[in-house]
Design a protein around this motif. Structure first.
Motif, PDB file in Angstrom:
ATOM      1  N   ALA A 192      76.166   2.992   6.073  1.00  0.00           N
ATOM      2  CA  ALA A 192      77.352   2.326   5.530  1.00  0.00           C
ATOM      3  C   ALA A 192      78.633   3.001   6.043  1.00  0.00           C
ATOM      4  O   ALA A 192      79.603   2.317   6.403  1.00  0.00           O
ATOM      5  CB  ALA A 192      77.312   2.332   4.005  1.00  0.00           C
ATOM      6  N   TRP A 216      71.351  -6.716  10.178  1.00  0.00           N
ATOM      7  CA  TRP A 216      72.370  -7.382   9.390  1.00  0.00           C
ATOM      8  C   TRP A 216      71.701  -8.461   8.564  1.00  0.00           C
ATOM      9  O   TRP A 216      71.116  -9.388   9.113  1.00  0.00           O
ATOM     10  CB  TRP A 216      73.413  -7.962  10.319  1.00  0.00           C
ATOM     11  CG  TRP A 216      74.658  -8.464   9.674  1.00  0.00           C
ATOM     12  CD1 TRP A 216      75.153  -8.152   8.434  1.00  0.00           C
ATOM     13  CD2 TRP A 216      75.603  -9.370  10.257  1.00  0.00           C
ATOM     14  NE1 TRP A 216      76.329  -8.790   8.203  1.00  0.00           N
ATOM     15  CE2 TRP A 216      76.651  -9.565   9.313  1.00  0.00           C
ATOM     16  CE3 TRP A 216      75.683 -10.038  11.478  1.00  0.00           C
ATOM     17  CZ2 TRP A 216      77.735 -10.394   9.559  1.00  0.00           C
ATOM     18  CZ3 TRP A 216      76.768 -10.860  11.719  1.00  0.00           C
ATOM     19  CH2 TRP A 216      77.777 -11.035  10.782  1.00  0.00           C
ATOM     20  N   LEU A 265      81.195  -7.370   8.068  1.00  0.00           N
ATOM     21  CA  LEU A 265      79.855  -7.770   7.649  1.00  0.00           C
ATOM     22  C   LEU A 265      79.849  -9.062   6.842  1.00  0.00           C
ATOM     23  O   LEU A 265      78.780  -9.530   6.439  1.00  0.00           O
ATOM     24  CB  LEU A 265      79.189  -6.640   6.855  1.00  0.00           C
ATOM     25  CG  LEU A 265      78.986  -5.333   7.639  1.00  0.00           C
ATOM     26  CD1 LEU A 265      78.384  -4.265   6.720  1.00  0.00           C
ATOM     27  CD2 LEU A 265      78.106  -5.558   8.857  1.00  0.00           C
ATOM     28  N   TYR A 274      68.328  -0.577  11.498  1.00  0.00           N
ATOM     29  CA  TYR A 274      68.974  -1.367  10.445  1.00  0.00           C
ATOM     30  C   TYR A 274      69.400  -2.709  11.030  1.00  0.00           C
ATOM     31  O   TYR A 274      69.885  -2.781  12.166  1.00  0.00           O
ATOM     32  CB  TYR A 274      70.201  -0.638   9.875  1.00  0.00           C
ATOM     33  CG  TYR A 274      69.845   0.357   8.791  1.00  0.00           C
ATOM     34  CD1 TYR A 274      70.168   0.101   7.469  1.00  0.00           C
ATOM     35  CD2 TYR A 274      69.182   1.537   9.101  1.00  0.00           C
ATOM     36  CE1 TYR A 274      69.846   1.008   6.462  1.00  0.00           C
ATOM     37  CE2 TYR A 274      68.846   2.442   8.102  1.00  0.00           C
ATOM     38  CZ  TYR A 274      69.190   2.182   6.789  1.00  0.00           C
ATOM     39  OH  TYR A 274      68.858   3.070   5.799  1.00  0.00           O
ATOM     40  N   VAL A 288      70.682  -3.497   6.331  1.00  0.00           N
ATOM     41  CA  VAL A 288      69.522  -3.057   5.558  1.00  0.00           C
ATOM     42  C   VAL A 288      68.441  -2.514   6.491  1.00  0.00           C
ATOM     43  O   VAL A 288      68.339  -2.925   7.650  1.00  0.00           O
ATOM     44  CB  VAL A 288      68.940  -4.204   4.701  1.00  0.00           C
ATOM     45  CG1 VAL A 288      69.958  -4.664   3.678  1.00  0.00           C
ATOM     46  CG2 VAL A 288      68.497  -5.367   5.569  1.00  0.00           C
ATOM     47  N   ASP A 296      70.883   5.032   3.946  1.00  0.00           N
ATOM     48  CA  ASP A 296      71.716   3.885   3.571  1.00  0.00           C
ATOM     49  C   ASP A 296      73.193   4.281   3.495  1.00  0.00           C
ATOM     50  O   ASP A 296      74.076   3.535   3.940  1.00  0.00           O
ATOM     51  CB  ASP A 296      71.269   3.316   2.217  1.00  0.00           C
ATOM     52  CG  ASP A 296      69.965   2.533   2.289  1.00  0.00           C
ATOM     53  OD1 ASP A 296      69.527   2.185   3.407  1.00  0.00           O
ATOM     54  OD2 ASP A 296      69.377   2.283   1.215  1.00  0.00           O
ATOM     55  N   ARG A 307      77.771  -9.425   3.699  1.00  0.00           N
ATOM     56  CA  ARG A 307      76.348  -9.078   3.798  1.00  0.00           C
ATOM     57  C   ARG A 307      76.208  -7.580   4.037  1.00  0.00           C
ATOM     58  O   ARG A 307      77.186  -6.856   4.199  1.00  0.00           O
ATOM     59  CB  ARG A 307      75.693  -9.887   4.920  1.00  0.00           C
ATOM     60  CG  ARG A 307      75.644 -11.375   4.615  1.00  0.00           C
ATOM     61  CD  ARG A 307      74.953 -12.159   5.706  1.00  0.00           C
ATOM     62  NE  ARG A 307      75.831 -12.355   6.854  1.00  0.00           N
ATOM     63  CZ  ARG A 307      75.398 -12.720   8.057  1.00  0.00           C
ATOM     64  NH1 ARG A 307      74.104 -12.890   8.291  1.00  0.00           N
ATOM     65  NH2 ARG A 307      76.254 -12.897   9.039  1.00  0.00           N
ATOM     66  N   ASP A 308      74.966  -7.107   4.082  1.00  0.00           N
ATOM     67  CA  ASP A 308      74.703  -5.676   4.212  1.00  0.00           C
ATOM     68  C   ASP A 308      73.908  -5.374   5.470  1.00  0.00           C
ATOM     69  O   ASP A 308      73.218  -6.245   6.010  1.00  0.00           O
ATOM     70  CB  ASP A 308      73.899  -5.168   3.001  1.00  0.00           C
ATOM     71  CG  ASP A 308      74.683  -5.251   1.707  1.00  0.00           C
ATOM     72  OD1 ASP A 308      75.859  -4.840   1.708  1.00  0.00           O
ATOM     73  OD2 ASP A 308      74.125  -5.744   0.711  1.00  0.00           O
TER      74      ASP A 308
END
Length: 202
Positions: free
Chosen positions: A79, A201, A89, A199, A95, A75, A92-93
């Motif tokens: 990032a 979005w 983003l 990953y 993930v 993670d 948002r992340d």
């Protein structure tokens, strides 16, 4: 004097994963492979060399705490890579979408592919014996070069059609999921073990 500059960079992130016990991770990979009958059946039905949990297990971090530690480390790397890529983003992340084990025996390969519907993909390396194949990355413009002559063997790295990256156990590589990549044949007599992931979005 002409002004020549590079445009539309393809970024590759390469770093140590972090404080992860690769011996424990390797033992966990073998333990899961031994117990995963659905994965073994999928590999046999699809003539996949060795073992992958890609089509059978979706909960590795729940099954073994070492995999949750891997995800926690990933993670942070993802990032940092997203920041380098200048992604907006919008609050948002990125993930974790999925994570799976790959055990390639001698002669095993992963043919050229991309990871559709994901943003960042990558691999962390668990066991890379001498002679284990590197990761091969393909210039994403290849299909558009049409009648272009081949590149010189000593071309600068950013000008080559293919790049080979030889990671060490404990390394993590990240790339954008549209980047075509493959694992050439494992020429080592020992298994090549890695853990791959996507990953999205969210």
């Amino acid at each position: 004097m002409p002004n020549i500059r590079s445009l539309f960079a393809t970024r590759l992130y390469h770093a140590p994963l972090g404080d992860i016990d690769t011996d424990e991770l390797r033992a966990s990979c073998y333990s899961i492979a031994e117990d995963d009958e659905a994965g073994q059946e999928w590999c046999e039905a699809n003539e996949f060399p060795g073992y992958t949990s890609y089509a059978s297990l979706t909960d590795l971090p729940w099954r073994f705490p070492i995999f949750q530690a891997v995800v926690d480390a990933l993670d942070k790397h993802v990032a940092a890579f997203a920041e380098d890529l200048a992604f907006d983003l919008d609050g948002r992340d990125l993930v974790l979408e999925d994570i799976w084990i790959n055990i390639l025996p001698e002669g095993g390969i992963h043919t050229s592919h991309i990871h559709p519907h994901s943003v960042i993909s990558g691999t962390t390396y668990v066991k890379m014996p001498e002679g284990a194949s590197a990761l091969k990355l393909e210039d994403p413009r290849s299909q558009m070069m049409m009648a272009a002559p081949p590149r010189k063997k000593d071309a600068r790295e950013e000008m080559r059609g293919f790049i080979y990256v030889q990671p060490e156990p404990g390394d993590v590589l990240l790339w954008e999921s549209w980047l075509r990549h493959e694992v050439p044949m494992n020429l080592s007599e020992e298994d090549r073990i890695s853990v791959s992931f996507n990953y999205k979005w969210s």
